[in-house]
Design an enzyme around this catalytic site. Sequence first.
Site, mmCIF file in Angstrom:
data_model
loop_
_atom_site.group_PDB
_atom_site.id
_atom_site.type_symbol
_atom_site.label_atom_id
_atom_site.label_comp_id
_atom_site.label_asym_id
_atom_site.label_seq_id
_atom_site.Cartn_x
_atom_site.Cartn_y
_atom_site.Cartn_z
ATOM 1 N N GLY A 47 0.826 -1.209 0.000
ATOM 2 C CA GLY A 47 0.000 0.000 0.000
ATOM 3 C C GLY A 47 0.856 1.252 0.000
ATOM 4 O O GLY A 47 0.525 2.248 -0.666
ATOM 5 N N HIS A 67 -2.058 -7.704 2.581
ATOM 6 C CA HIS A 67 -1.984 -8.267 3.946
ATOM 7 C C HIS A 67 -3.067 -7.725 4.880
ATOM 8 O O HIS A 67 -3.228 -8.206 5.994
ATOM 9 C CB HIS A 67 -0.580 -8.095 4.540
ATOM 10 C CG HIS A 67 -0.227 -6.700 4.977
ATOM 11 N ND1 HIS A 67 -0.244 -6.323 6.288
ATOM 12 C CD2 HIS A 67 0.170 -5.615 4.276
ATOM 13 C CE1 HIS A 67 0.140 -5.047 6.383
ATOM 14 N NE2 HIS A 67 0.390 -4.601 5.175
ATOM 15 N N CYS A 102 1.752 0.998 12.788
ATOM 16 C CA CYS A 102 2.970 1.442 12.118
ATOM 17 C C CYS A 102 3.752 2.404 13.015
ATOM 18 O O CYS A 102 4.935 2.593 12.834
ATOM 19 C CB CYS A 102 2.645 2.119 10.791
ATOM 20 S SG CYS A 102 1.684 1.084 9.701
#
Length: 372
Positions: A69, A195, A318
Site C-alpha cells: 500500500g 496483507h 505502524c
Amino acid sequence: MIYADNAATTRLDDEALNAMLPYLREQYGNASQPYSFSRSAKKALKDARETIASCINANPEQILFTSCGTESDNWVVKGLALSHSTSWRVAVSEIEHHAILNPCKQLEEIGYKVDYIPVDKNGLIDLQCAENIKSDLVSVMFANNEIGTIQPIKDLCRVAHENGALFHTDAVQALGHVHVEVKDLDVDFLSASAHKFNGPKGIGFLYAKDPSLLNAFICGGGQESGLRAGTENVASIVGMSVALKKNCEEIDVNKKHLMMLEEVFLNALNASGVDFIRNGAEERIPGNISLSFKDCEGEALLHLLDLNGICVSTGSACDSKNTQVSHVLKAIGLDEEYAKGTIRISLGKNNNVAEVQKIADVLIRSVGKMNL
Ligand code: PLP
C-alpha cells in the site's frame, strides 16, 4: 494468544496460501519469458488481474501490481507531482496514513504546496472545506486505520472533479472489508494492500482509471505495461487475488459477525462503569474499535494486555513505538486526558465471542489498576 490487531495485518488465508504454493515450487518461471514453462505463471498473472479487477468493478488493464500500500500511495502522490512542475498542488486530509503524509512532506521540502483538509471530532472531512480547495490532486483515505472512520468518498470525489482535480483514495483499510466499486465512486486512483485482507505481505496494487496519466515510478524492465518494473511476484499476486475474492464474497457475513462481537465487547465495557470514549464516526470499518480511557496510558494498557496474550495496538501499529498522541487523535481534537489512554482493538473474521469477552475482562481490570 488472542489476535485483535487486524488493522495492522491479518492472518494469511489457507486457500490463498494453497493457491500460492505451486508458483513457489514447480511453476517458478519468470512470467515475462516467452517459453512454454512460463506460460502457467503468465496465465496466473492474467487471471489474478481479472479477478482483482472484477472485485472492485474495474477493467484488468487498470490494475497495476505494486509491493504494498505504501508504494501505491507514494506512486500517486509523489509520482504524479514529480512529473509536473512545483506548481502542481496536492490536497490531503489531516488524518492520512504516513504513507501519504510523508511523501507530501518530501514534496513540500522541494517546493511543492500541499493543503491539509481538516476533519471533525469523528474524523469526517469537512465537505465545505474540501469544496474550497484548489488543487490538482486530492487524496483522501477511504477508511482511517486508527479510528475506522469511513469517508463519503463518492461525494469528495465529485467535489474534487468539479474543481478540476484528480482524486485518489487510500483504500488499504477498506478493501475486502466494505464494498468498494471504483466505477460507482468514480475515483481516478485507489491504493490497496493484500496483507490487510488475509492475503500475503509485500504485495499490493494501484487502480488507475487512466494508467496513461502515470509515469513509471520504479524504472527498469517492461513489466506492468512499462509502468512498474520488477519481475512479477506471481505467487503473492495469486494469493492476493484469492484472498480478495474470498473476503469480498464474505463481506456481509463478516460484517454481521463483527458487529455482533463489537456489541458483546462494548456491552461488557459499558456494564463495568469504566470511563471511556469510543472514537470514530457512525460509519466505520467493522471490527475497528478505538477506545480512549480517561487518565490511562495506552502504551501501558497494551503491555498489560500483552501479558495476558492479547495483541492490540496503541494508535496506529505502524507508529506503535511512538508514545505521543497520534496525529489522528490530535486532528479529531480529543482531550489529552483521554487521548493518551487510547488503544485500538481491531477484530477480524477469525475472532469469537469468548475472545472478546476475555479482552473486555482483562481491559476492565487493567484500567481499574491504572485508575487506583
Ligand atoms: N494506508 C493505510 C490506511 C494503512 O493502514 C497502511 C498500513 O497500515 C498503509 C497505507 C501501508 O500499507 P502497507 O503496509 O501495505 O505498506
